[in-house]
Scaffold this motif. Sequence first.
Motif, mmCIF file in Angstrom:
data_model
loop_
_atom_site.group_PDB
_atom_site.id
_atom_site.type_symbol
_atom_site.label_atom_id
_atom_site.label_comp_id
_atom_site.label_asym_id
_atom_site.label_seq_id
_atom_site.Cartn_x
_atom_site.Cartn_y
_atom_site.Cartn_z
ATOM 1 N N ALA A 45 0.886 -1.222 0.158
ATOM 2 C CA ALA A 45 0.123 -0.069 -0.138
ATOM 3 C C ALA A 45 1.024 1.324 -0.028
ATOM 4 O O ALA A 45 0.533 2.282 -0.766
ATOM 5 N N ASN B 297 2.504 1.892 -3.601
ATOM 6 C CA ASN B 297 1.551 2.537 -4.322
ATOM 7 C C ASN B 297 1.227 4.045 -4.091
ATOM 8 O O ASN B 297 1.293 4.662 -5.134
ATOM 9 N N TYR C 157 2.061 -9.268 -5.826
ATOM 10 C CA TYR C 157 2.684 -7.831 -6.161
ATOM 11 C C TYR C 157 4.183 -8.160 -6.735
ATOM 12 O O TYR C 157 4.280 -7.330 -7.739
ATOM 13 N N HIS D 253 -2.606 -3.085 -8.156
ATOM 14 C CA HIS D 253 -3.716 -3.176 -7.436
ATOM 15 C C HIS D 253 -4.150 -4.527 -7.590
ATOM 16 O O HIS D 253 -4.384 -5.018 -8.638
ATOM 17 N N TYR E 59 -6.848 4.336 -11.388
ATOM 18 C CA TYR E 59 -7.240 4.340 -9.959
ATOM 19 C C TYR E 59 -7.721 5.486 -9.647
ATOM 20 O O TYR E 59 -7.333 6.591 -10.266
ATOM 21 N N PRO F 33 -5.910 7.333 -3.683
ATOM 22 C CA PRO F 33 -5.673 6.224 -2.735
ATOM 23 C C PRO F 33 -5.967 6.738 -1.445
ATOM 24 O O PRO F 33 -6.162 5.764 -0.518
ATOM 25 N N PRO G 265 -9.672 -6.123 -9.723
ATOM 26 C CA PRO G 265 -9.146 -5.684 -8.669
ATOM 27 C C PRO G 265 -9.631 -4.311 -8.260
ATOM 28 O O PRO G 265 -10.105 -3.395 -9.106
ATOM 29 N N ASN H 157 -9.889 -0.539 -7.255
ATOM 30 C CA ASN H 157 -9.156 0.834 -7.976
ATOM 31 C C ASN H 157 -9.432 2.120 -7.264
ATOM 32 O O ASN H 157 -9.332 3.010 -7.542
ATOM 33 N N GLU I 242 -8.307 1.646 0.215
ATOM 34 C CA GLU I 242 -8.617 0.105 0.727
ATOM 35 C C GLU I 242 -8.461 0.225 2.377
ATOM 36 O O GLU I 242 -7.299 0.866 2.526
ATOM 37 N N GLU J 45 -12.167 -2.438 -0.222
ATOM 38 C CA GLU J 45 -12.176 -1.206 -1.073
ATOM 39 C C GLU J 45 -13.220 -0.403 -0.543
ATOM 40 O O GLU J 45 -14.477 -0.832 -0.386
#
Length: 657
Positions: free
Chosen positions: A212, A215, A403, A478, A609, A612, A644, A646, A649, A654
């Motif tokens: 996370a 990302n 990942y 993701h 996405y 985040p 997945p 987007n 989370e 999500e």
Amino acid sequence: MSTQEQRAIDELARDVARVESLRAVKNVQRGYAQHSQFGQWHAMAALFADDGTLRWGEETVTGREAIRAWLEARAGDMNGRAPGSLHTEIIDEPLANLSVDARTAQARWMAMRFLGDGSGTARIEGGIYENDYVVQDGRWLIASMRYHPQFEGGYHDGWANVGGQDLPIVPKHFTSDETGVPIPAPVGAAPRSGATLEELAGRIRRLNDEDAIRNLQNAYGYYVDRRMWSDVVDLFAEDGTVTVAGVGDHPGRAGVRRAMERMGPEGLAHGLLNERLIFDLVVEVLPGGREALSRGIELGLLGDATKRVGFWEFSVFRNRFVKEGGLWKLQEVSLTPLLRADYAEGWGNGGLAPLPEQPAAPIPAFLDAAPGAPSGETSPSRPGEAPLDPADLARRLARSQAYDGVENVSSAYGYYLDDFQWSDMAAIFAVDGHKQSPFAGYFVGRDRIIGAAGASWGPSPARRAAISFHWRTQPVIHVSQDGRSANLRTRLFQPRTSKEPDSSSTAFYMGGLHSGMYPNDQAVLEDGIWRLWSLTIDEHYFASPDWKGGWASAVARPEGAPPPPPSRLLSTYPPDIPLTDLGRRQEGFRGGTGTFVEWPAILPMWFHYRNPVSGRTPERFWPDCVPCEKMPETRMTAHGYQKPPNGPEIDGVELTS
């Protein structure tokens, strides 16, 4: 505890350690690059095994002390320590494979060095590492570092192929199938583990958190590139801070915006370049799992083509993150600029503002990238939370293992493309996968992918007079809840080389740097192997017409000028889905719809996405594969895979927008 329950814990403990080991291998190499930036030869040599070997072209040295001396001697005055000197090495695009017994590993890396002595000399070099790693005394270390030089040259003349010769293909340590299996299946029963489920849950949570944070860090970079300041501010905690060495602190969200606006107002205007590429990212989740750190190298490619000015910036970032309400947020962005240089002059004389006290300037602290959780750390249960379930923990671990699998196959695409190895390139796609061929459209299925590549470029050569490299870096990945599918975004960082600086049989290979984006790629776990499901390239966001002028020398396309000719594939090997069938999604791109947009004009940028942290939906949001709306049967979900997430989370769930 029953025998079956103990076996499940033992297997989970073994599998957690294997994911941690793969990441430790990659962090060793990233740490090497970070120490290199400051000429820390002892620290770099300490990353080698007792009898470790460094092979650089035709030279070979063995043992830590010999390696230290060799590194120091080779750098000379370009050591990153003397005032005005520069020794920034970016080593990225990892493709790593753990051995079956998890005691050794291999990895391939792209590398590029920006060197200067501060007294008038500057150089650029690049090539490929193919390295071996080994566990010694519980630590992952470099057993053998093998560097294959491919291009080099002085700053003012530009680089060219090493020796002015055709470049051979550097042997790969992997097959096309092995790219998608970074951690092979173990052999035999798992060894007895003294770990508890609580301890394993804590370590798995750290791995998930690391994903996370990676990302978040990489998404932050893309927002900064495009001066999307509202999205940048959204990523910060309320009391977040931006600190720039030599400038000061900018506290609070209002301060964060002020810090960003020092680069200019929100949005990119015609001719503006604000690329701040992230390399060699290391992430450390701190004990307790509520805070984390990141550290890496930032390469700034900046300028204004309307004014014919361009700049380089070399910096280090060391950022802090905090988990609030289950969401990771930026707490502090701390940037240490090392050198800024005018493009026309380069950094040979120390740039525009060399730090006069550079040798004594504080070096941003390095991170502890050791695998695993601190001894005794657990994942405490919370009120109302169900008891820990080994099967659910294995699912959560599979998301982190995914990942690494996706990063591997993503890197493989770049390596096979660089080497024109079309059969291997097609083999890393799923059976029903699809790929965009630039400026033409999408080809569905491996046979069509191979056919399009051959029709475009011909057979695979043993040696190349020129190479256009395809670094796929700064991933935002993701992964689905079941760990079997993923959406992927990577940057295209594209140095090009040929036998002579700025010359080739085709202008396509002229020197300089170029950039694009793979914004809507997807990958799936097919028969136990990670493979690409969909690949999309949006290019070029900027390009260097030649090395001398760089990205700031681009001239605006005259109004009414015809677009470049269409891809010859449209007539010789037509795609299954032409770009012209994809409406707004391909607006402005070569071969697409609408008016062609070429640097120094600003191409649109798409995102798979939402923000985040805040969930803000970007202006150009495309959450699925690009051809999915035109051809619904190309969706992953039509083939038994989950879509997945987007958006933001919390614990893998999500949040709704």
